[in-house]
Scaffold this motif. Structure first.
Motif, PDB file in Angstrom:
ATOM      1  N   UNK A   7       0.850  -1.189   0.000  1.00  0.00           N
ATOM      2  CA  UNK A   7       0.000   0.000   0.000  1.00  0.00           C
ATOM      3  C   UNK A   7       0.892   1.247   0.000  1.00  0.00           C
ATOM      4  N   UNK A   8       0.368   2.310  -0.507  1.00  0.00           N
ATOM      5  CA  UNK A   8       1.052   3.598  -0.409  1.00  0.00           C
ATOM      6  C   UNK A   8       0.514   4.301   0.838  1.00  0.00           C
ATOM      7  N   UNK A   9       1.253   4.267   1.922  1.00  0.00           N
ATOM      8  CA  UNK A   9       0.736   4.794   3.177  1.00  0.00           C
ATOM      9  C   UNK A   9       1.139   6.251   3.408  1.00  0.00           C
ATOM     10  N   UNK A  10       2.250   6.666   2.836  1.00  0.00           N
ATOM     11  CA  UNK A  10       2.715   8.021   3.083  1.00  0.00           C
ATOM     12  C   UNK A  10       3.212   8.226   4.501  1.00  0.00           C
ATOM     13  N   UNK A  11       3.457   7.128   5.218  1.00  0.00           N
ATOM     14  CA  UNK A  11       3.956   7.241   6.592  1.00  0.00           C
ATOM     15  C   UNK A  11       5.057   6.211   6.796  1.00  0.00           C
ATOM     16  N   UNK A  12       6.025   6.532   7.640  1.00  0.00           N
ATOM     17  CA  UNK A  12       6.991   5.513   8.005  1.00  0.00           C
ATOM     18  C   UNK A  12       6.393   4.642   9.102  1.00  0.00           C
ATOM     19  N   UNK A  13       7.009   3.501   9.351  1.00  0.00           N
ATOM     20  CA  UNK A  13       6.375   2.443  10.141  1.00  0.00           C
ATOM     21  C   UNK A  13       5.979   2.881  11.540  1.00  0.00           C
ATOM     22  N   UNK A  14       6.900   3.492  12.274  1.00  0.00           N
ATOM     23  CA  UNK A  14       6.605   3.786  13.675  1.00  0.00           C
ATOM     24  C   UNK A  14       5.638   4.955  13.827  1.00  0.00           C
ATOM     25  N   UNK A  15       5.298   5.592  12.702  1.00  0.00           N
ATOM     26  CA  UNK A  15       4.258   6.615  12.711  1.00  0.00           C
ATOM     27  C   UNK A  15       2.882   5.994  12.455  1.00  0.00           C
ATOM     28  N   UNK A  16       2.880   4.700  12.131  1.00  0.00           N
ATOM     29  CA  UNK A  16       1.654   3.992  11.753  1.00  0.00           C
ATOM     30  C   UNK A  16       0.929   3.520  13.013  1.00  0.00           C
ATOM     31  N   UNK A  17      -0.147   4.192  13.347  1.00  0.00           N
ATOM     32  CA  UNK A  17      -0.880   3.885  14.578  1.00  0.00           C
ATOM     33  C   UNK A  17      -1.441   2.469  14.558  1.00  0.00           C
ATOM     34  N   UNK A  18      -1.885   2.007  13.397  1.00  0.00           N
ATOM     35  CA  UNK A  18      -2.413   0.643  13.291  1.00  0.00           C
ATOM     36  C   UNK A  18      -1.352  -0.377  13.697  1.00  0.00           C
ATOM     37  N   UNK A  19      -0.143  -0.209  13.184  1.00  0.00           N
ATOM     38  CA  UNK A  19       0.951  -1.119  13.539  1.00  0.00           C
ATOM     39  C   UNK A  19       1.277  -1.042  15.025  1.00  0.00           C
ATOM     40  N   UNK A  20       1.410   0.161  15.535  1.00  0.00           N
ATOM     41  CA  UNK A  20       1.788   0.315  16.944  1.00  0.00           C
ATOM     42  C   UNK A  20       0.733  -0.282  17.866  1.00  0.00           C
ATOM     43  N   UNK A  21      -0.536  -0.059  17.554  1.00  0.00           N
ATOM     44  CA  UNK A  21      -1.603  -0.569  18.423  1.00  0.00           C
ATOM     45  C   UNK A  21      -1.695  -2.090  18.358  1.00  0.00           C
ATOM     46  N   UNK A  22      -1.636  -2.635  17.158  1.00  0.00           N
ATOM     47  CA  UNK A  22      -1.864  -4.074  16.995  1.00  0.00           C
ATOM     48  C   UNK A  22      -0.754  -4.911  17.603  1.00  0.00           C
ATOM     49  N   UNK A  23       0.476  -4.440  17.503  1.00  0.00           N
ATOM     50  CA  UNK A  23       1.594  -5.295  17.901  1.00  0.00           C
ATOM     51  C   UNK A  23       2.346  -4.806  19.135  1.00  0.00           C
TER      52      UNK A  23
END
Length: 275
Positions: free
Chosen positions: A240-256
């Motif tokens: 996907x084109x998220x336009x965000x780097x990983x640690x800025x991704x709230x979905x990633x931070x919350x899920x894992x």
């Protein structure tokens, strides 16, 4: 400095293409060993060696098998049974004869597998003559003696093996030869008591076969993780084109990681003293 150890490397940040509109300023992270530093410590910090040797390493999303946790699954055993009649031998590079016939065999495999001249003869020669290569696993038919394939390895006794490249006869698809070779290597080095077998990078669904071994884990940029759901999330995210780097991704931070950036920082392998 790698946290929890007295091991030291210099870190270099090599700038890559930016996405100014999304405030993305990428850097490729290189590790340059201090004199006398064992490569095993740099592998353990999430880096793989550059093609031309052990003078610098690059950080990447890679997979390794924690061999103390490996126990063959029913699928692993099925693959090993398909290779009945194939002999494997560990050969030091200095004893391996990189003949013109072998060179053409490996080039033919690379052209079919990766695309015509993606791996040139010059690059193939570099693979087989690099300081990153210390040993080879040679697979042959135990009836005819015909060579079926070879794995190019970096081996650091008791610590690690790095499964760098495999070349094999593509006419043996009914034996799942490529997967048989990798599974055999995992079982062999687990039996020999090595700590880890490194299997290279994982940036697509096609590379997930590297995770089918008990003890598989991947490096996510700040720690080794055995959560394969996390790895699959990252691969989907890459698509996907998220336009965000990983640690800025709230979905990633919350899920894992429960959304807690401090917890992620605490898990990091690195502790940097500036000055």
């Amino acid at each position: 400095m790698v946290k929890g150890s007295p091991h030291f490397v210099k870190l270099l940040f090599s700038e890559a293409k930016s996405d100014y509109g999304h405030y993305l300023y990428p850097y490729v992270i290189w590790a340059v060993p201090e004199p006398g530093e064992a490569p095993a410590h740099i592998f353990d910090a999430g880096f793989l060696p550059a093609a031309r040797g052990l003078k610098h390493f690059y950080m990447c999303r890679q997979v390794r098998v924690k061999l103390g946790k490996f126990k063959p699954s029913s699928e692993n055993r099925r693959i090993l049974r398909k290779g009945a009649g194939i002999e494997m031998k560990l050969v030091p590079r200095v004893e391996f004869d990189f003949t013109p016939a072998r060179r053409e065999f490996y080039k033919h495999f690379a052209d079919l597998r990766f695309g015509k001249d993606v791996m040139t003869h010059a690059r193939l020669d570099l693979v087989f003559n690099s300081p990153v290569v210390t040993h080879l696993l040679v697979f042959s038919d135990d009836q005819t003696g015909a060579e079926l394939g070879v794995v190019v390895l970096y081996l650091e006794a008791l610590h690690l093996a790095f499964y760098r490249f495999a070349f094999y006869d593509l006419n043996h698809s009914n034996r799942s030869l490529g997967l048989f070779m990798m599974t055999s290597a995992v079982a062999f080095f687990a039996e020999k008591g090595l700590a880890h077998l490194y299997l290279g990078t994982c940036y697509s669904d096609n590379a997930l076969y590297k995770t089918q071994f008990a003890g598989a884990e991947f490096f996510n940029g700040f720690r080794w993780s055995d959560n394969l759901a996390e790895l699959k999330h990252l691969i989907r995210r890459d698509q996907r084109e998220t336009g965000r780097h990983l640690l800025e991704d709230e979905e990633f931070r919350q899920e894992f990681y429960g959304g807690d950036l401090a917890a992620i920082g605490a898990a990091s392998r690195f502790h940097v003293q500036l000055g």
